[in-house]
Design a protein around this motif. Structure first.
Motif, PDB file in Angstrom:
ATOM      1  N   ALA A  22       1.428  54.666 -38.135  1.00  0.00           N
ATOM      2  CA  ALA A  22       1.716  55.761 -39.071  1.00  0.00           C
ATOM      3  C   ALA A  22       3.048  56.438 -38.774  1.00  0.00           C
ATOM      4  O   ALA A  22       3.611  56.317 -37.686  1.00  0.00           O
ATOM      5  N   GLY A  23       3.533  57.187 -39.780  1.00  0.00           N
ATOM      6  CA  GLY A  23       4.678  58.058 -39.558  1.00  0.00           C
ATOM      7  C   GLY A  23       6.004  57.497 -40.014  1.00  0.00           C
ATOM      8  O   GLY A  23       6.184  57.097 -41.163  1.00  0.00           O
ATOM      9  N   LEU A  24       6.968  57.481 -39.099  1.00  0.00           N
ATOM     10  CA  LEU A  24       8.343  57.118 -39.409  1.00  0.00           C
ATOM     11  C   LEU A  24       8.480  55.635 -39.719  1.00  0.00           C
ATOM     12  O   LEU A  24       7.650  54.810 -39.320  1.00  0.00           O
ATOM     13  N   VAL A  25       9.564  55.278 -40.408  1.00  0.00           N
ATOM     14  CA  VAL A  25       9.930  53.865 -40.549  1.00  0.00           C
ATOM     15  C   VAL A  25      10.357  53.364 -39.182  1.00  0.00           C
ATOM     16  O   VAL A  25      11.156  54.009 -38.491  1.00  0.00           O
ATOM     17  N   MET A  26       9.832  52.210 -38.776  1.00  0.00           N
ATOM     18  CA  MET A  26      10.109  51.680 -37.434  1.00  0.00           C
ATOM     19  C   MET A  26      10.720  50.292 -37.521  1.00  0.00           C
ATOM     20  O   MET A  26      11.040  49.804 -38.605  1.00  0.00           O
ATOM     21  N   GLY A  27      10.879  49.658 -36.370  1.00  0.00           N
ATOM     22  CA  GLY A  27      11.520  48.349 -36.339  1.00  0.00           C
ATOM     23  C   GLY A  27      10.819  47.338 -37.222  1.00  0.00           C
ATOM     24  O   GLY A  27      11.438  46.691 -38.066  1.00  0.00           O
TER      25      GLY A  27
END
Length: 373
Positions: A210-215
């Motif tokens: 969940a949350g931020l856009v990640m790799g």
């Protein structure tokens, strides 16, 4: 001298360090990077850890500390690893498949390479045990929540604990007085609202998806998307692969390496530019949300590989926020430095800081404290 060996196995890298337990000084250490996407099996990580431990077998290691991402509701402090604890960490891998498996690979390899040496698991979720109930709870039926232990656990807690203490040192103010919004930005990424040294809200949830856009993770996603994909015939295993390894920056830009994306964007690649726009938009969303949750902030803090090294990302996140009391200094922000520093403008009411995280030192400290206890 008490020597602590720290193994910090992440989804795409392994960091290790030998630490002087008395002074906290690093004796030596290193990082193995770009280990690829077999992390759910831990195969590439296992080989790298075995090779590393073979080199260290003659070191006078007194205690070994391991980062473990998910402690569920079972673990809220550094814990001596036993066969039972090892089994519980394995069971929790269902909630953090990219991480707990590789954490466990390090634990098993270290217990075999250093028989008789105590190993401690230090959990990323432990810092977030203070989350406000309103922040930790999902609006689901109570029976379902109890049966499956559904709640927001939060992650990157080891980093947040270290960084928040460093902010207090740098600002020369008691941590108990500070309201902080911290962005831990690496291949995995999250945000945390911290009041008085305690986590009150964080972007990751029951799992690190969940949350931020990640790799390679999309972050926040309408669950209806998954229902629609399931009805279209995409199975659970495919959905797991999609969410954990085929989304995020990898999906938007063709690579999860922020260094490559920034290089492409600087050269005018519109796909890379669009990927950065999505990435920064989500960061700004959480910054605004946590300003509201905390009723303001004393500092906005960037840490992690991207947070520490990407001046462009820091500038984009706080752009045009002078009306909220946040103003970055372009010269300070653009300076190349590997140390903790303030990058806000002198007229900014809210400080903006870059703090290199030191999860390895924090793991060593917590492991020693648990050993002594």
């Amino acid at each position: 001298m008490t020597v602590v060996l720290v193994l910090n196995a992440g989804s795409s890298s392994i960091k290790w360090r030998l630490v002087d337990g008395q002074s906290g000084a690093a004796i030596r250490g290193g990082t193995v990077e770009r280990l690829g996407h077999d992390a759910s099996e831990g195969t590439g990580h296992s080989a790298a850890i075995r090779d590393l431990l073979a080199e260290l077998r003659h070191e006078p290691v007194a205690v070994i500390g391991h980062r473990v991402v998910h402690g569920g509701s079972k673990f809220d402090t550094a814990t001596l690893v036993t066969d039972e604890v090892e089994q519980q960490i394995e069971e929790l891998a269902a909630l953090a498949p990219l991480h707990n498996s590789v954490n466990l690979a390090g634990i098993r390899a270290a217990r075999a390479a250093f028989p008789g040496t105590p190993n401690f698991a230090v959990f990323d979720t432990a810092f977030h045990r203070t989350l406000l109930p309103a922040a930790a709870s999902y609006a689901l039926p109570a029976g379902l929540v109890r049966r499956h232990q559904i709640r927001r656990y939060g992650f990157h807690g080891i980093s947040y604990q270290y960084v928040s203490a460093r902010v207090a040192e740098l600002l020369r103010r008691p941590l108990s007085e500070l309201r902080l919004i911290v962005f831990h930005l690496g291949n995995g990424a999250s945000a945390c609202a911290i009041a008085g040294g305690l986590s009150v809200d964080t972007s990751m949830g029951m799992t690190p998806l969940a949350g931020l856009v990640m790799g390679s993770r999309a972050g926040d996603l309408d669950p209806g998307v998954l229902i629609a994909l399931g009805r279209a015939g995409i199975g659970w295993d495919q959905l797991d692969e999609l969410l954990a390894r085929e989304s995020g920056l990898r999906a938007l830009a063709g690579t999860e390496d922020m260094r490559d994306i920034h290089t492409a964007a600087a050269a005018g690649d519109q796909t890379a530019c669009a990927a950065l726009d999505v990435y920064h938009h989500r960061l700004r969303h959480y910054l605004g949300a946590y300003l509201a949750q905390l009723g303001g902030a004393d500092a906005v803090v960037f840490t992690g590989g991207v947070g520490e090294n990407s001046a462009a990302t820091r500038a984009a996140v706080v752009a045009d926020m002078e009306g909220l009391g946040i103003r970055i200094d372009p010269e300070r922000n653009g300076a190349v430095a590997g140390h903790s520093r303030v990058v806000s403008h002198r007229r900014s009411r809210i400080a903006i800081l870059v703090i290199p995280t030191d999860e390895e030192l924090e793991i060593a400290r917590q492991s020693l404290a648990a050993l002594n206890t």
